[in-house]
Motif scaffolding. Sequence first.
Motif, PDB file in Angstrom:
ATOM      1  N   GLU A 115       0.816  -1.221   0.000  1.00 42.65           N
ATOM      2  CA  GLU A 115       0.000   0.000   0.000  1.00 42.65           C
ATOM      3  C   GLU A 115       0.847   1.267   0.000  1.00 42.65           C
ATOM      4  O   GLU A 115       0.579   2.199  -0.750  1.00 42.65           O
ATOM      5  N   LEU A 116       1.867   1.314   0.839  1.00 40.61           N
ATOM      6  CA  LEU A 116       2.698   2.523   0.916  1.00 40.61           C
ATOM      7  C   LEU A 116       3.426   2.788  -0.388  1.00 40.61           C
ATOM      8  O   LEU A 116       3.503   3.931  -0.850  1.00 40.61           O
ATOM      9  N   HIS A 117       3.953   1.731  -1.006  1.00 41.54           N
ATOM     10  CA  HIS A 117       4.653   1.903  -2.283  1.00 41.54           C
ATOM     11  C   HIS A 117       3.685   2.370  -3.372  1.00 41.54           C
ATOM     12  O   HIS A 117       4.026   3.235  -4.177  1.00 41.54           O
ATOM     13  N   ALA A 118       2.489   1.804  -3.388  1.00 42.13           N
ATOM     14  CA  ALA A 118       1.496   2.208  -4.386  1.00 42.13           C
ATOM     15  C   ALA A 118       1.088   3.660  -4.166  1.00 42.13           C
ATOM     16  O   ALA A 118       0.943   4.425  -5.126  1.00 42.13           O
ATOM     17  N   ALA A 119       0.916   4.051  -2.911  1.00 45.84           N
ATOM     18  CA  ALA A 119       0.535   5.432  -2.604  1.00 45.84           C
ATOM     19  C   ALA A 119       1.631   6.402  -3.040  1.00 45.84           C
ATOM     20  O   ALA A 119       1.350   7.471  -3.602  1.00 45.84           O
ATOM     21  N   GLU A 120       2.899   6.032  -2.808  1.00 48.62           N
ATOM     22  CA  GLU A 120       4.011   6.881  -3.238  1.00 48.62           C
ATOM     23  C   GLU A 120       4.032   7.015  -4.759  1.00 48.62           C
ATOM     24  O   GLU A 120       4.257   8.107  -5.288  1.00 48.62           O
ATOM     25  N   LEU A 121       3.782   5.902  -5.450  1.00 46.87           N
ATOM     26  CA  LEU A 121       3.755   5.938  -6.911  1.00 46.87           C
ATOM     27  C   LEU A 121       2.631   6.845  -7.416  1.00 46.87           C
ATOM     28  O   LEU A 121       2.836   7.663  -8.317  1.00 46.87           O
ATOM     29  N   ASP A 172       1.263   9.331  -5.829  1.00 45.50           N
ATOM     30  CA  ASP A 172       1.653  10.711  -5.524  1.00 45.50           C
ATOM     31  C   ASP A 172       2.638  11.249  -6.563  1.00 45.50           C
ATOM     32  O   ASP A 172       2.510  12.386  -7.028  1.00 45.50           O
ATOM     33  N   LEU A 173       3.620  10.440  -6.935  1.00 45.10           N
ATOM     34  CA  LEU A 173       4.609  10.877  -7.926  1.00 45.10           C
ATOM     35  C   LEU A 173       3.956  11.108  -9.293  1.00 45.10           C
ATOM     36  O   LEU A 173       4.294  12.056  -9.998  1.00 45.10           O
ATOM     37  N   LEU A 174       3.035  10.233  -9.673  1.00 39.07           N
ATOM     38  CA  LEU A 174       2.381  10.357 -10.979  1.00 39.07           C
ATOM     39  C   LEU A 174       1.417  11.529 -11.051  1.00 39.07           C
ATOM     40  O   LEU A 174       1.179  12.074 -12.127  1.00 39.07           O
ATOM     41  N   THR A 175       0.850  11.918  -9.932  1.00 34.36           N
ATOM     42  CA  THR A 175      -0.167  12.977  -9.951  1.00 34.36           C
ATOM     43  C   THR A 175       0.369  14.343  -9.557  1.00 34.36           C
ATOM     44  O   THR A 175      -0.404  15.290  -9.440  1.00 34.36           O
ATOM     45  N   GLU A 176       1.689  14.462  -9.383  1.00 37.91           N
ATOM     46  CA  GLU A 176       2.262  15.777  -9.084  1.00 37.91           C
ATOM     47  C   GLU A 176       1.912  16.750 -10.207  1.00 37.91           C
ATOM     48  O   GLU A 176       2.022  16.413 -11.384  1.00 37.91           O
ATOM     49  N   ASP A 177       1.506  17.952  -9.833  1.00 35.03           N
ATOM     50  CA  ASP A 177       1.114  18.962 -10.824  1.00 35.03           C
ATOM     51  C   ASP A 177       2.304  19.862 -11.138  1.00 35.03           C
ATOM     52  O   ASP A 177       2.312  21.045 -10.824  1.00 35.03           O
ATOM     53  N   ASN A 178       3.325  19.255 -11.734  1.00 38.78           N
ATOM     54  CA  ASN A 178       4.525  20.001 -12.110  1.00 38.78           C
ATOM     55  C   ASN A 178       5.206  19.270 -13.263  1.00 38.78           C
ATOM     56  O   ASN A 178       4.687  18.280 -13.779  1.00 38.78           O
ATOM     57  N   ASP A 198       7.853  17.403 -13.296  1.00 32.92           N
ATOM     58  CA  ASP A 198       8.227  16.022 -12.989  1.00 32.92           C
ATOM     59  C   ASP A 198       7.039  15.083 -13.129  1.00 32.92           C
ATOM     60  O   ASP A 198       7.161  13.992 -13.683  1.00 32.92           O
ATOM     61  N   GLY A 199       5.875  15.491 -12.627  1.00 33.55           N
ATOM     62  CA  GLY A 199       4.678  14.668 -12.750  1.00 33.55           C
ATOM     63  C   GLY A 199       4.289  14.454 -14.200  1.00 33.55           C
ATOM     64  O   GLY A 199       3.939  13.339 -14.608  1.00 33.55           O
ATOM     65  N   ARG A 200       4.361  15.521 -15.009  1.00 36.80           N
ATOM     66  CA  ARG A 200       4.045  15.390 -16.439  1.00 36.80           C
ATOM     67  C   ARG A 200       5.028  14.450 -17.128  1.00 36.80           C
ATOM     68  O   ARG A 200       4.638  13.634 -17.959  1.00 36.80           O
ATOM     69  N   ALA A 201       6.314  14.552 -16.775  1.00 38.19           N
ATOM     70  CA  ALA A 201       7.325  13.674 -17.377  1.00 38.19           C
ATOM     71  C   ALA A 201       7.060  12.216 -17.005  1.00 38.19           C
ATOM     72  O   ALA A 201       7.172  11.325 -17.846  1.00 38.19           O
ATOM     73  N   ARG A 202       6.697  11.969 -15.754  1.00 37.18           N
ATOM     74  CA  ARG A 202       6.393  10.590 -15.344  1.00 37.18           C
ATOM     75  C   ARG A 202       5.174  10.052 -16.079  1.00 37.18           C
ATOM     76  O   ARG A 202       5.167   8.900 -16.520  1.00 37.18           O
ATOM     77  N   ARG A 203       4.132  10.856 -16.186  1.00 41.30           N
ATOM     78  CA  ARG A 203       2.921  10.402 -16.900  1.00 41.30           C
ATOM     79  C   ARG A 203       3.225  10.173 -18.376  1.00 41.30           C
ATOM     80  O   ARG A 203       2.746   9.211 -18.967  1.00 41.30           O
ATOM     81  N   PHE A 204       4.030  11.031 -18.981  1.00 41.27           N
ATOM     82  CA  PHE A 204       4.407  10.873 -20.388  1.00 41.27           C
ATOM     83  C   PHE A 204       5.201   9.583 -20.590  1.00 41.27           C
ATOM     84  O   PHE A 204       5.006   8.860 -21.554  1.00 41.27           O
TER      85      PHE A 204
END
Length: 170
Positions: free
Chosen positions: A26-32, A34-40, A42-48
Amino acid sequence: MSIYSMLKAALRAQGWILARVPEDDELHAAELVDLLTEDNADGRARRFALAPWLTFERPVIARFLGETCILTVEGPIYLKHGFGYPLGSQMQTEFGWLALAPVETGQLIDELRAAIDLVLMRWFTDPAMVPRQTSSRQPRERFFDDHLAKTQIRSATPPVRHEEQAADDQ
Protein backbone atom coordinates in the motif's frame (compact mmCIF):
# COMPACT_ATOMS: atom_id res chain seq x y z
CA MET A 1 -24.70 0.33 -8.11
CA SER A 2 -22.15 0.98 -5.35
CA ILE A 3 -20.00 4.10 -5.21
CA TYR A 4 -16.96 1.86 -5.75
CA SER A 5 -18.45 0.52 -9.01
CA MET A 6 -19.35 4.01 -10.24
CA LEU A 7 -15.90 5.35 -9.40
CA LYS A 8 -14.24 2.37 -11.09
CA ALA A 9 -16.39 2.86 -14.24
CA ALA A 10 -15.64 6.60 -14.36
CA LEU A 11 -11.91 6.05 -13.97
CA ARG A 12 -11.91 3.28 -16.58
CA ALA A 13 -13.68 5.65 -19.03
CA GLN A 14 -10.78 8.07 -18.55
CA GLY A 15 -8.18 5.33 -19.16
CA TRP A 16 -7.39 4.71 -15.48
CA ILE A 17 -7.65 1.37 -13.72
CA LEU A 18 -8.72 1.06 -10.10
CA ALA A 19 -7.22 -1.99 -8.43
CA ARG A 20 -6.81 -3.43 -4.97
CA VAL A 21 -3.26 -3.54 -3.64
CA PRO A 22 -1.96 -6.05 -1.06
CA GLU A 23 -1.53 -4.47 2.37
CA ASP A 24 2.27 -4.72 2.37
CA ASP A 25 2.41 -2.80 -0.96
CA GLU A 26 0.00 0.00 0.00
CA LEU A 27 2.70 2.52 0.92
CA HIS A 28 4.65 1.90 -2.28
CA ALA A 29 1.50 2.21 -4.39
CA ALA A 30 0.54 5.43 -2.60
CA GLU A 31 4.01 6.88 -3.24
CA LEU A 32 3.75 5.94 -6.91
CA VAL A 33 0.33 7.57 -7.24
CA ASP A 34 1.65 10.71 -5.52
CA LEU A 35 4.61 10.88 -7.93
CA LEU A 36 2.38 10.36 -10.98
CA THR A 37 -0.17 12.98 -9.95
CA GLU A 38 2.26 15.78 -9.08
CA ASP A 39 1.11 18.96 -10.82
CA ASN A 40 4.53 20.00 -12.11
CA ALA A 41 7.09 19.17 -14.80
CA ASP A 42 8.23 16.02 -12.99
CA GLY A 43 4.68 14.67 -12.75
CA ARG A 44 4.05 15.39 -16.44
CA ALA A 45 7.32 13.67 -17.38
CA ARG A 46 6.39 10.59 -15.34
CA ARG A 47 2.92 10.40 -16.90
CA PHE A 48 4.41 10.87 -20.39
CA ALA A 49 6.92 8.08 -19.77
CA LEU A 50 4.23 5.75 -18.47
CA ALA A 51 1.65 6.37 -21.23
CA PRO A 52 3.21 4.03 -23.86
CA TRP A 53 3.26 1.19 -21.34
CA LEU A 54 -0.50 1.43 -21.03
CA THR A 55 -1.26 1.16 -24.75
CA PHE A 56 -0.06 -2.39 -25.44
CA GLU A 57 -1.10 -5.79 -24.13
CA ARG A 58 2.44 -6.90 -23.23
CA PRO A 59 4.93 -5.01 -21.06
CA VAL A 60 7.05 -2.57 -23.07
CA ILE A 61 10.73 -3.29 -22.45
CA ALA A 62 12.19 -0.79 -24.95
CA ARG A 63 11.07 1.99 -27.26
CA PHE A 64 13.02 3.44 -30.14
CA LEU A 65 11.63 6.78 -31.28
CA GLY A 66 12.63 8.06 -34.71
CA GLU A 67 11.43 11.09 -36.65
CA THR A 68 8.68 9.16 -38.43
CA CYS A 69 8.88 5.65 -36.93
CA ILE A 70 8.44 4.13 -33.49
CA LEU A 71 9.50 0.62 -32.50
CA THR A 72 7.89 -0.76 -29.35
CA VAL A 73 9.62 -3.90 -28.07
CA GLU A 74 7.41 -6.20 -26.02
CA GLY A 75 8.57 -8.47 -23.23
CA PRO A 76 9.39 -10.05 -21.03
CA ILE A 77 12.61 -11.53 -22.39
CA TYR A 78 12.43 -15.27 -23.08
CA LEU A 79 15.76 -17.05 -22.58
CA LYS A 80 16.60 -19.89 -24.97
CA HIS A 81 20.05 -21.51 -25.32
CA GLY A 82 21.73 -18.58 -23.59
CA PHE A 83 20.12 -15.92 -25.80
CA GLY A 84 17.36 -13.54 -24.75
CA TYR A 85 14.46 -12.94 -27.10
CA PRO A 86 11.71 -10.36 -26.61
CA LEU A 87 8.21 -11.69 -27.26
CA GLY A 88 7.93 -9.45 -30.33
CA SER A 89 7.59 -5.85 -31.34
CA GLN A 90 5.34 -3.44 -33.17
CA MET A 91 6.61 -0.82 -35.56
CA GLN A 92 4.48 2.26 -36.20
CA THR A 93 5.02 4.53 -39.19
CA GLU A 94 2.92 7.13 -40.96
CA PHE A 95 1.94 4.35 -43.39
CA GLY A 96 0.73 1.85 -40.78
CA TRP A 97 1.82 -0.85 -38.37
CA LEU A 98 4.12 -3.85 -38.69
CA ALA A 99 4.29 -6.68 -36.14
CA LEU A 100 7.67 -8.40 -35.87
CA ALA A 101 8.41 -11.90 -34.55
CA PRO A 102 10.84 -12.49 -31.66
CA VAL A 103 13.88 -13.36 -33.81
CA GLU A 104 13.23 -10.43 -36.19
CA THR A 105 12.84 -8.11 -33.19
CA GLY A 106 16.16 -9.31 -31.75
CA GLN A 107 17.95 -8.68 -35.04
CA LEU A 108 16.41 -5.22 -35.39
CA ILE A 109 17.32 -4.29 -31.81
CA ASP A 110 20.94 -5.31 -32.45
CA GLU A 111 21.06 -3.07 -35.55
CA LEU A 112 19.43 -0.13 -33.78
CA ARG A 113 21.72 -0.34 -30.75
CA ALA A 114 24.79 -0.54 -33.01
CA ALA A 115 23.62 2.55 -34.95
CA ILE A 116 22.96 4.43 -31.71
CA ASP A 117 26.39 3.50 -30.35
CA LEU A 118 28.05 4.64 -33.58
CA VAL A 119 26.42 8.09 -33.50
CA LEU A 120 26.94 8.59 -29.76
CA MET A 121 30.61 7.59 -29.91
CA ARG A 122 31.15 9.92 -32.87
CA TRP A 123 29.84 12.79 -30.72
CA PHE A 124 31.73 11.65 -27.62
CA THR A 125 35.07 11.43 -29.42
CA ASP A 126 34.65 14.74 -31.28
CA PRO A 127 37.66 16.94 -30.39
CA ALA A 128 35.34 19.80 -29.36
CA MET A 129 33.67 17.53 -26.78
CA VAL A 130 36.84 16.18 -25.15
CA PRO A 131 37.21 19.07 -22.63
CA ARG A 132 33.60 18.50 -21.47
CA GLN A 133 34.02 14.78 -20.75
CA THR A 134 33.97 13.53 -17.16
CA SER A 135 34.36 10.09 -15.64
CA SER A 136 31.03 10.17 -13.81
CA ARG A 137 27.47 11.30 -14.43
CA GLN A 138 26.88 14.95 -13.65
CA PRO A 139 24.05 15.61 -11.18
CA ARG A 140 21.29 17.99 -12.17
CA GLU A 141 20.13 20.86 -10.01
CA ARG A 142 16.69 21.28 -11.60
CA PHE A 143 16.05 24.88 -10.56
CA PHE A 144 19.34 26.24 -11.95
CA ASP A 145 19.96 23.77 -14.78
CA ASP A 146 16.49 24.19 -16.30
CA HIS A 147 16.91 27.97 -16.35
CA LEU A 148 20.35 27.62 -17.94
CA ALA A 149 18.96 25.22 -20.59
CA LYS A 150 16.14 27.65 -21.45
CA THR A 151 18.65 30.49 -21.77
CA GLN A 152 20.85 28.39 -24.07
CA ILE A 153 17.84 27.47 -26.22
CA ARG A 154 16.79 31.13 -26.52
CA SER A 155 20.31 32.21 -27.48
CA ALA A 156 20.61 29.46 -30.11
CA THR A 157 17.30 30.16 -31.83
CA PRO A 158 16.25 33.26 -33.73
CA PRO A 159 13.49 35.38 -32.23
CA VAL A 160 10.00 34.52 -33.44
CA ARG A 161 8.20 37.29 -35.26
CA HIS A 162 4.48 37.40 -34.71
CA GLU A 163 2.13 38.29 -37.57
CA GLU A 164 1.07 41.53 -35.88
CA GLN A 165 4.74 42.52 -35.53
CA ALA A 166 5.25 41.89 -39.24
CA ALA A 167 2.19 44.00 -40.06
CA ASP A 168 3.54 46.86 -37.92
CA ASP A 169 6.86 46.76 -39.78
CA GLN A 170 5.19 47.27 -43.17
